[in-house]
Design an enzyme around this catalytic site. Sequence first.
Site, mmCIF file in Angstrom:
data_model
loop_
_atom_site.group_PDB
_atom_site.id
_atom_site.type_symbol
_atom_site.label_atom_id
_atom_site.label_comp_id
_atom_site.label_asym_id
_atom_site.label_seq_id
_atom_site.Cartn_x
_atom_site.Cartn_y
_atom_site.Cartn_z
ATOM 1 N N PRO A 1 28.423 44.634 11.996
ATOM 2 C CA PRO A 1 29.861 44.441 12.159
ATOM 3 C C PRO A 1 30.573 45.787 12.273
ATOM 4 O O PRO A 1 30.200 46.768 11.627
ATOM 5 C CB PRO A 1 30.260 43.698 10.889
ATOM 6 C CG PRO A 1 29.185 43.973 9.906
ATOM 7 C CD PRO A 1 27.934 44.129 10.711
ATOM 8 N N GLU A 2 31.584 45.824 13.129
ATOM 9 C CA GLU A 2 32.386 47.018 13.304
ATOM 10 C C GLU A 2 33.757 46.774 12.682
ATOM 11 O O GLU A 2 33.982 45.763 12.016
ATOM 12 C CB GLU A 2 32.460 47.376 14.793
ATOM 13 C CG GLU A 2 31.071 47.621 15.392
ATOM 14 C CD GLU A 2 31.099 48.004 16.863
ATOM 15 O OE1 GLU A 2 32.103 48.585 17.312
ATOM 16 O OE2 GLU A 2 30.115 47.723 17.573
ATOM 17 N N HIS B 1 20.337 31.594 2.019
ATOM 18 C CA HIS B 1 20.161 33.016 1.721
ATOM 19 C C HIS B 1 21.251 33.542 0.782
ATOM 20 O O HIS B 1 21.653 34.702 0.875
ATOM 21 C CB HIS B 1 20.130 33.820 3.018
ATOM 22 C CG HIS B 1 19.062 33.377 3.966
ATOM 23 N ND1 HIS B 1 17.723 33.595 3.726
ATOM 24 C CD2 HIS B 1 19.136 32.712 5.152
ATOM 25 C CE1 HIS B 1 17.017 33.097 4.726
ATOM 26 N NE2 HIS B 1 17.840 32.551 5.588
ATOM 27 N N ARG C 1 18.904 38.916 5.946
ATOM 28 C CA ARG C 1 17.926 40.007 6.105
ATOM 29 C C ARG C 1 17.886 40.958 4.914
ATOM 30 O O ARG C 1 17.095 41.898 4.897
ATOM 31 C CB ARG C 1 18.256 40.779 7.390
ATOM 32 C CG ARG C 1 18.113 39.900 8.638
ATOM 33 C CD ARG C 1 18.678 40.555 9.865
ATOM 34 N NE ARG C 1 18.598 39.678 11.026
ATOM 35 C CZ ARG C 1 19.301 39.810 12.129
ATOM 36 N NH1 ARG C 1 20.183 40.802 12.228
ATOM 37 N NH2 ARG C 1 19.171 38.972 13.137
ATOM 38 N N LYS D 1 32.752 70.086 18.107
ATOM 39 C CA LYS D 1 31.478 69.429 17.836
ATOM 40 C C LYS D 1 30.445 69.693 18.922
ATOM 41 O O LYS D 1 29.258 69.715 18.670
ATOM 42 C CB LYS D 1 31.713 67.918 17.708
ATOM 43 C CG LYS D 1 30.577 67.162 17.050
ATOM 44 C CD LYS D 1 30.573 67.349 15.573
ATOM 45 C CE LYS D 1 29.547 66.460 14.886
ATOM 46 N NZ LYS D 1 29.516 66.647 13.436
#
Length: 286
Positions: free
Chosen positions: A2-3, A96, A117, A160
């Site tokens: 997820p973002e 789960h 997971r 950078k």
Amino acid sequence: MPELPEVEVVRRGLERWVAGRTVEAVEVLHPRAVRRHPGGGADFAARLRGETVGVPQRRGKYLWLPLEGRDLSVLGHLGMSGQLLVQPQDAPDEKHLRIRVRFDDDAGTELRFVDQRTFGGLSLHDNTADGLPDVIAHIARDPLDPLFDEGAYHLALRAKRTTVKRALLDQSLVSGVGNIYADEALWRARLHYERPTANLTRPRSAELLGHVRDVMNAALAVGGTSFDSLYVNVNGESGYFDRSLDAYGREDEPCRRCGTPMRRRPWMNRSSYFCPRCQRPPRVAS
């Protein structure tokens, strides 16, 4: 994973359904779900008992529940498949289910952490002076944060000396942007993912940030992006932004701008989706 938009959708749901409630009991059903908590499951449960949850917070992809009157927070790691669900107390347990949090009120709902997971989990941490869990103090502000400093971001980009997609995914420069929304913003900005940051002008980097904000706000409006059943909001509902994606996942489909077939290239154990005509690769110096 997820973002920012997906995490923000979850945060808003938790603010509505969990903020202000006092913990009555915590049940840890799988040790991996609290592996980031140094004291283990029993300590995690004991320390949360009797605490009142404040307004959930987020920075980038990171979500935490501050505890009222304490310099402590519960940090939520959603990982690849973690879900924070608010469910009726008498609802059947999910297959789960890893952690259950019950409250001392009569609302009839409980907070559940479900993780197929087991890459995610919950952990308790001290807060910094800024109110962040100390383990994420290094994470930069995200583009939707009103205190995000665009000037400082541009200078950091130039210094950078990396490529533009790597910079978008660098959580120490700007947080919350992942593979999906990076590809979407780069498509909107007509920038190739390997474009060097060293020659990005200030107006160009500001334009790119604007596209990042636009695509994230559009995703937020429809509940985020769900490619499978593992990303849902606190009520178990999927987001619908995947239906509006312009770049990600559209290999061989026509570019919505020029009609050229979209391409996919392997990139840092992920994939990058782009239009070879609208997003021309940078010239290689001879």
